[in-house]
Motif scaffolding. Structure first.
Motif, PDB file in Angstrom:
ATOM      1  N   MET A   1     124.301  16.534 -46.390  1.00  0.00           N
ATOM      2  CA  MET A   1     122.925  16.412 -46.892  1.00  0.00           C
ATOM      3  C   MET A   1     121.970  15.890 -45.820  1.00  0.00           C
TER       4      MET A   1
ATOM      5  N   SER B   1     124.688  12.333 -52.902  1.00  0.00           N
ATOM      6  CA  SER B   1     124.364  11.049 -52.277  1.00  0.00           C
ATOM      7  C   SER B   1     125.501  10.566 -51.386  1.00  0.00           C
ATOM      8  N   GLN B   2     126.661  11.245 -51.450  1.00  0.00           N
ATOM      9  CA  GLN B   2     127.784  10.883 -50.576  1.00  0.00           C
ATOM     10  C   GLN B   2     128.056  11.940 -49.523  1.00  0.00           C
ATOM     11  N   ASN B   3     127.548  13.138 -49.758  1.00  0.00           N
ATOM     12  CA  ASN B   3     127.857  14.283 -48.899  1.00  0.00           C
ATOM     13  C   ASN B   3     127.121  14.179 -47.561  1.00  0.00           C
ATOM     14  N   PRO B   4     127.851  13.994 -46.459  1.00  0.00           N
ATOM     15  CA  PRO B   4     127.162  13.824 -45.172  1.00  0.00           C
ATOM     16  C   PRO B   4     126.387  15.072 -44.749  1.00  0.00           C
TER      17      PRO B   4
ATOM     18  N   ASP C   1     129.036  15.000 -54.814  1.00  0.00           N
ATOM     19  CA  ASP C   1     127.922  14.085 -54.998  1.00  0.00           C
ATOM     20  C   ASP C   1     127.009  14.137 -53.771  1.00  0.00           C
TER      21      ASP C   1
END
Lengths: 110, 257
Positions: B51, B46-49, B44
């Motif tokens: 990103m 939106s959770q993957n640091p 995900d």
């Protein structure tokens, strides 16, 4: 300024419960770890996170969290809220060494 | 050709295809052996640091830099289209210097030659960010090492290095990652060492790091003196590792424990 990622479901239905996800770049140095020379590095963490919902002049605190040294670097926080009306979400992180960051995002309900 | 022979030929052909598919499926990415909670971080965005680094890379892509005051986008326009598949074919042969280079070196060459800017230093946040952003455009594509005869000798040296015992523990890459993959080293499962997700976020590092950082970790793990970042030996090893992982899907930006 630290990079922050904010995820809000686009155009949620009025009165539906939505999940807000926030991720921010921060080392969250515990204050307990020695560096390469063996010297303990000073603590550098985010102490507090707040989310406010702003409509006109009205600003409501809808979520807050205290953070501690055991929390990983680049802390990820997710929470829920009921999307009742249009407004602005205001996210604030404050911490050691005067760390302060504010991000905003619009909430538009349909 | 009579019907029987035709059938046999068809069966053999199908058998070969199935065998190939089976062979491809037998290899495991580090993703397959990590815990579901770590997999969830990678699944995900939106959770993957990682990103956070990708977003930084996107900003760098569009930022004019150097004496030429050019951004990456000035020449390549949108990365989503122009960089699709690029990371899948690196390391590649660089004709001017007559040697193989990896994606980071390609980025730094572009900076030097076209932006006339100071190249990013090894393992700097900027270099990792832009590499993550470029490599992410190939997410989902199979690793496709170039069929370039000029790379053969380097690849062979990479393979030799993979099998060469090094360090005080006298272990080669192959000792762990070919012969004992899937077994335990302490509490960790030994992966097959396929570079499918670099640059990636390692929970142990609390940060994004490159393949060479990982390789240096492994080298000091077997008590060998690690090569410096950008060493030709690493590029050669990278060449062999991408050949070994050819056809596996790129996962960048990955997350690993």
């Amino acid at each position: 300024m630290a990079r922050a990622l904010i995820t809000i479901p686009p155009n949620p239905k009025r009165n539906s419960i939505i999940e807000i996800r926030v991720l921010i770049q921060h080392p969250m140095e515990t204050g307990l770890r020695p560096d390469a020379e063996g010297k303990v590095q000073p603590r550098n963490i985010i102490r507090r996170f707040e989310c406010r919902f702003i409509v006109g002049d009205k600003s409501d605190l809808i979520f807050s969290a205290e953070l501690f040294p055991a929390i990983s670097a680049n802390p990820y926080i997710a929470f829920h809220l009921r999307a009742t009306q249009n407004g602005t979400l205001n996210f604030q992180w404050t911490g050691d060494n005067g760390f302060a960051q504010t991000e905003t995002a619009a909430l538009v309900v349909v | 050709m009579n019907g029987y022979v035709k059938n046999v030929v068809a069966t053999i052909a199908l058998g070969t295809i199935l065998l190939n598919v089976h062979a491809a499926e037998k290899r495991k990415s580090g993703y397959d052996i990590m815990s579901p909670s770590t997999q969830a971080l990678q699944n995900d965005d939106s959770q993957n640091p990682a990103m956070l680094w990708v977003k930084d890379g996107e900003a760098l892509w569009n930022r004019a830099a150097g004496e030429a005051k050019k951004s990456c986008a000035t020449c390549h326009s949108g990365a989503v289209k122009s960089m699709r598949g690029v990371a899948a074919r690196y390391p590649a042969f660089e004709p001017k210097s007559k040697r193989p280079i990896n994606l980071q070196q390609r980025i730094n060459l572009c900076q030097k030659n076209y932006q006339r800017a100071e190249p990013f230093s090894a393992e700097s946040s900027e270099l990792l960010s832009i590499e993550s952003y470029v490599a992410m455009q190939s997410r989902g594509l199979p690793i496709a090492p170039p069929r370039d005869a000029r790379l053969t000798a380097s690849r062979e040296r990479g393979q030799q290095f993979f099998q060469q015992r090094i360090g005080q523990l006298d272990l080669s890459c192959a000792d762990c990652h070919d012969n004992h993959a899937g077994k335990k080293l302490g509490s960790a499962t030994i992966p097959e060492a396929h570079p499918t997700a670099y640059p990636l976020y390692r929970l142990e590092w609390q940060s994004v790091g490159s393949l060479q950082r990982r390789l240096r970790n492994c080298m000091s793990g077997v008590r060998a003196e690690p090569y410096t970042f950008g060493a030709q030996e690493f590029i050669e090893l990278e060449l062999y590792m991408t050949l070994r992982a050819a056809g596996m899907r790129i996962e960048t930006p990955g997350v690993r424990p």
